[in-house]
Design a protein around this motif. Structure first.
Motif, mmCIF file in Angstrom:
data_model
loop_
_atom_site.group_PDB
_atom_site.id
_atom_site.type_symbol
_atom_site.label_atom_id
_atom_site.label_comp_id
_atom_site.label_asym_id
_atom_site.label_seq_id
_atom_site.Cartn_x
_atom_site.Cartn_y
_atom_site.Cartn_z
ATOM 1 N N LYS A 4 0.793 -1.133 0.088
ATOM 2 C CA LYS A 4 0.022 -0.219 0.138
ATOM 3 C C LYS A 4 0.848 1.325 0.005
ATOM 4 C CE LYS A 4 -3.626 2.300 2.533
ATOM 5 N NZ LYS A 4 -4.387 2.238 3.914
ATOM 6 N N GLU A 5 0.497 2.275 -1.084
ATOM 7 C CA GLU A 5 1.612 3.316 -0.972
ATOM 8 C C GLU A 5 0.983 4.537 -0.068
ATOM 9 O OE1 GLU A 5 3.070 6.429 -4.278
ATOM 10 O OE2 GLU A 5 2.111 4.633 -4.886
ATOM 11 N N SER A 6 1.904 5.231 0.553
ATOM 12 C CA SER A 6 1.499 6.265 1.244
ATOM 13 C C SER A 6 1.492 7.450 0.548
ATOM 14 C CB SER A 6 2.255 6.282 2.400
ATOM 15 O OG SER A 6 2.099 7.412 3.275
ATOM 16 N N PRO A 7 0.569 8.464 0.743
ATOM 17 C CA PRO A 7 0.539 9.521 -0.006
ATOM 18 C C PRO A 7 1.766 10.321 0.421
ATOM 19 C CG PRO A 7 -0.924 9.647 1.865
ATOM 20 C CD PRO A 7 -0.628 8.348 1.772
ATOM 21 N N ARG A 8 2.537 10.096 1.646
ATOM 22 C CA ARG A 8 3.798 10.803 2.106
ATOM 23 C C ARG A 8 4.541 10.130 2.768
ATOM 24 N NH1 ARG A 8 5.755 15.836 1.931
ATOM 25 N NH2 ARG A 8 6.939 16.729 3.666
ATOM 26 N N SER A 9 5.808 9.683 2.556
ATOM 27 C CA SER A 9 6.633 8.728 3.158
ATOM 28 C C SER A 9 8.043 9.125 2.807
ATOM 29 C CB SER A 9 6.348 7.507 2.648
ATOM 30 O OG SER A 9 6.477 7.212 1.230
ATOM 31 N N VAL A 10 9.282 8.462 3.691
ATOM 32 C CA VAL A 10 10.531 8.711 3.285
ATOM 33 C C VAL A 10 10.918 7.277 2.469
ATOM 34 C CG1 VAL A 10 13.017 8.795 4.156
ATOM 35 C CG2 VAL A 10 11.175 10.022 5.491
ATOM 36 N N VAL A 11 11.236 7.644 1.423
ATOM 37 C CA VAL A 11 11.671 6.600 0.393
ATOM 38 C C VAL A 11 12.963 6.217 0.297
ATOM 39 C CG1 VAL A 11 11.367 5.990 -2.058
ATOM 40 C CG2 VAL A 11 9.431 7.246 -1.034
ATOM 41 N N VAL A 12 13.310 4.764 0.113
ATOM 42 C CA VAL A 12 14.609 4.472 -0.020
ATOM 43 C C VAL A 12 14.564 3.544 -1.166
ATOM 44 C CG1 VAL A 12 16.449 3.447 1.138
ATOM 45 C CG2 VAL A 12 14.884 4.680 2.522
ATOM 46 N N GLY A 13 15.548 3.682 -2.038
ATOM 47 C CA GLY A 13 15.813 2.840 -3.126
ATOM 48 C C GLY A 13 16.691 1.513 -2.652
ATOM 49 N N ILE A 14 16.166 0.277 -2.904
ATOM 50 C CA ILE A 14 16.604 -0.759 -2.504
ATOM 51 C C ILE A 14 17.163 -1.699 -3.778
ATOM 52 C CG2 ILE A 14 16.449 -2.938 -1.114
ATOM 53 C CD1 ILE A 14 16.524 -0.422 0.656
ATOM 54 N N ASP A 15 18.392 -2.102 -3.734
ATOM 55 C CA ASP A 15 18.820 -2.867 -4.790
ATOM 56 C C ASP A 15 19.748 -4.383 -4.323
ATOM 57 O OD1 ASP A 15 21.218 -1.883 -4.031
ATOM 58 O OD2 ASP A 15 21.848 -1.207 -5.856
ATOM 59 N N GLY A 16 19.532 -4.580 -2.816
ATOM 60 C CA GLY A 16 20.408 -5.618 -2.404
ATOM 61 C C GLY A 16 21.715 -5.422 -1.965
ATOM 62 N N SER A 17 22.383 -4.326 -2.356
ATOM 63 C CA SER A 17 23.637 -3.879 -1.894
ATOM 64 C C SER A 17 23.620 -3.286 -0.505
ATOM 65 C CB SER A 17 24.041 -2.502 -2.852
ATOM 66 O OG SER A 17 23.458 -1.622 -2.542
ATOM 67 N N ASP A 18 24.967 -3.350 0.141
ATOM 68 C CA ASP A 18 25.184 -2.982 1.394
ATOM 69 C C ASP A 18 24.621 -1.428 1.565
ATOM 70 O OD1 ASP A 18 25.842 -5.391 2.474
ATOM 71 O OD2 ASP A 18 27.825 -5.145 2.345
ATOM 72 N N MET A 105 11.229 12.508 1.391
ATOM 73 C CA MET A 105 12.487 12.561 1.129
ATOM 74 C C MET A 105 12.808 11.281 0.197
ATOM 75 S SD MET A 105 15.884 12.782 3.793
ATOM 76 C CE MET A 105 15.455 14.285 4.437
ATOM 77 N N VAL A 106 13.742 11.267 -0.481
ATOM 78 C CA VAL A 106 14.296 10.190 -1.242
ATOM 79 C C VAL A 106 15.941 9.733 -0.864
ATOM 80 C CG1 VAL A 106 14.665 9.045 -3.631
ATOM 81 C CG2 VAL A 106 12.624 10.372 -3.249
ATOM 82 N N CYS A 107 16.029 8.640 -0.275
ATOM 83 C CA CYS A 107 17.329 8.140 -0.113
ATOM 84 C C CYS A 107 18.078 7.220 -0.876
ATOM 85 C CB CYS A 107 17.290 7.874 1.348
ATOM 86 S SG CYS A 107 16.861 8.973 2.388
ATOM 87 N N VAL A 108 18.975 7.213 -1.461
ATOM 88 C CA VAL A 108 19.743 6.155 -2.042
ATOM 89 C C VAL A 108 21.338 6.201 -1.565
ATOM 90 C CG1 VAL A 108 18.423 6.552 -4.133
ATOM 91 C CG2 VAL A 108 20.664 7.902 -3.999
ATOM 92 N N GLY A 109 21.923 4.776 -1.839
ATOM 93 C CA GLY A 109 23.197 4.670 -1.286
ATOM 94 C C GLY A 109 24.156 5.441 -2.511
ATOM 95 N N SER A 110 25.290 5.917 -1.936
ATOM 96 C CA SER A 110 26.206 6.621 -2.675
ATOM 97 C C SER A 110 26.649 5.993 -3.924
ATOM 98 C CB SER A 110 27.402 7.038 -2.151
ATOM 99 O OG SER A 110 27.959 6.108 -1.732
ATOM 100 N N VAL A 111 26.589 4.548 -4.015
ATOM 101 C CA VAL A 111 27.204 3.775 -5.182
ATOM 102 C C VAL A 111 26.048 3.433 -6.301
ATOM 103 C CG1 VAL A 111 28.911 2.775 -4.107
ATOM 104 C CG2 VAL A 111 26.686 1.402 -4.076
ATOM 105 N N GLY A 112 24.833 4.216 -5.928
ATOM 106 C CA GLY A 112 23.601 4.102 -7.056
ATOM 107 C C GLY A 112 22.891 2.897 -6.675
ATOM 108 N N ILE A 113 21.788 2.425 -7.367
ATOM 109 C CA ILE A 113 20.949 1.596 -7.323
ATOM 110 C C ILE A 113 21.066 1.010 -8.480
ATOM 111 C CG2 ILE A 113 18.406 0.834 -7.404
ATOM 112 C CD1 ILE A 113 19.470 2.468 -4.648
ATOM 113 N N GLY A 114 21.753 -0.223 -8.450
ATOM 114 C CA GLY A 114 22.268 -0.926 -9.747
ATOM 115 C C GLY A 114 23.311 -1.991 -9.132
ATOM 116 N N ARG A 115 23.366 -3.377 -9.634
ATOM 117 C CA ARG A 115 24.191 -4.159 -8.875
ATOM 118 C C ARG A 115 25.618 -3.941 -9.854
ATOM 119 N NH1 ARG A 115 20.488 -9.175 -9.860
ATOM 120 N NH2 ARG A 115 19.374 -7.583 -10.953
ATOM 121 N N PHE A 116 25.680 -3.070 -10.903
ATOM 122 C CA PHE A 116 26.919 -3.123 -11.627
ATOM 123 C C PHE A 116 27.577 -1.793 -11.475
ATOM 124 C CE2 PHE A 116 24.127 -6.116 -13.747
ATOM 125 C CZ PHE A 116 24.803 -7.111 -13.687
ATOM 126 N N ALA A 117 26.960 -0.763 -10.686
ATOM 127 C CA ALA A 117 27.462 0.698 -10.298
ATOM 128 C C ALA A 117 29.079 0.283 -10.037
ATOM 129 C CB ALA A 117 26.704 1.570 -9.227
#
Length: 270
Positions: A4-18, A105-117
């Motif tokens: 269920k999508e919230s109309p307002r949340s803190v979003v984090v991009g997940i790709d399986g990386s540390d 807010m949107v949060c990502v890891g500094s190496v990006g979202i993608g296993r080949f970054a």
């Protein structure tokens, strides 16, 4: 999983990386302080037309595993927060920018979202930093994902139209994370001296609102990116305006911890 999508949340991009899991941990107090859900999103990239049958199913399975791991890491922090997870079809950068339309807010890891970054700043992290429609945090992983961040929060202080918003977020982060402020006076004149009267005028409101936050000024006449790229100051988060979004890679710093500093996270405020 809760889709269920919230109309307002803190979003984090997940790709399986540390790096992504570290970004999720960093975002927990953000969501808690705002009393909104922490939304963990995995982008299922559509396979090319000539891909073997079932490739999209494999990515979906990988995404579900990555989201479970991220949820476990968030629960392990022991901080109460509502977690939402979602698998969204699309290219990672586009998915997260779309998410930013309704996110706090949107949060990502500094190496990006993608296993080949492989670059200092992953392509998705760079895309989100430049294109997000809400504040975007690029979270640096260094010295172990679970090591607590230490050092100052560097905040750009200038006379731009959005600087009050930058200061608001900077002082809020300092209060939230019990960190001091390094106020980077960015002025285009003078010989490196800090115009203290202007600096005090810009900071006065926020110093009064956050009396427990220690503030130390620093001259950054050539700009925040140049200052942070050269300084040995222990800065774990830089808070900047959208005009500096293209310089995030330089502020994050190199991946080599022997360079002199271990890099830092960056929050681009919009």
């Amino acid at each position: 999983m809760d889709h269920k999508e919230s109309p307002r949340s803190v979003v984090v991009g997940i790709d399986g990386s540390d790096a992504a899991i570290n970004a999720a941990r960093w975002a927990v107090p953000e969501a808690g302080a705002l009393d909104i859900p922490l939304r963990l999103v995995y982008a299922v990239t559509p396979p090319p037309a000539d891909a073997p049958p079932g490739e999209e199913n494999l990515d979906t399975e990988y995404g579900e595993t990555a989201l479970r791991a991220a949820c476990a890491a968030v629960h392990a922090t022991g901080q109460p927060v509502k977690i939402e997870t979602d698998l969204v079809t699309g290219l990672p950068g586009r998915v997260l920018i779309d998410e930013s339309r309704s996110a706090a807010m949107v949060c990502v890891g500094s190496v990006g979202i993608g296993r080949f970054a492989r670059r200092v700043l992953g392509s998705t992290a760079e895309e989100v930093a430049r294109g997000a429609l809400c504040p975007a945090a690029v979270i640096r992983t260094s010295r172990g994902a679970e090591a607590p961040a230490s050092g100052s929060i560097a905040v750009v202080v200038d006379d731009s139209a959005d600087n009050d918003l930058v200061l608001e977020h900077g002082f809020r982060e300092a209060g939230l994370r019990s960190a001091p402020i390094l106020a980077l006076g960015v002025w285009r004149w003078g010989f490196g001296e800090i115009p203290y009267s202007q600096l005090e005028h810009r900071l006065g409101r926020w110093v009064n609102q956050y009396p427990g936050v220690h503030v130390r000024p620093a001259a950054a006449r050539d700009g925040a990116a140049e200052f942070l790229g050269d300084t040995q100051e222990p800065v774990h988060l830089a808070v900047i305006g959208a005009a500096d979004a293209g310089k995030v890679a330089k502020m994050v710093g190199p991946l080599d911890p022997h360079f002199g500093h271990a890099g830092r996270s960056v929050l681009v405020v919009r």
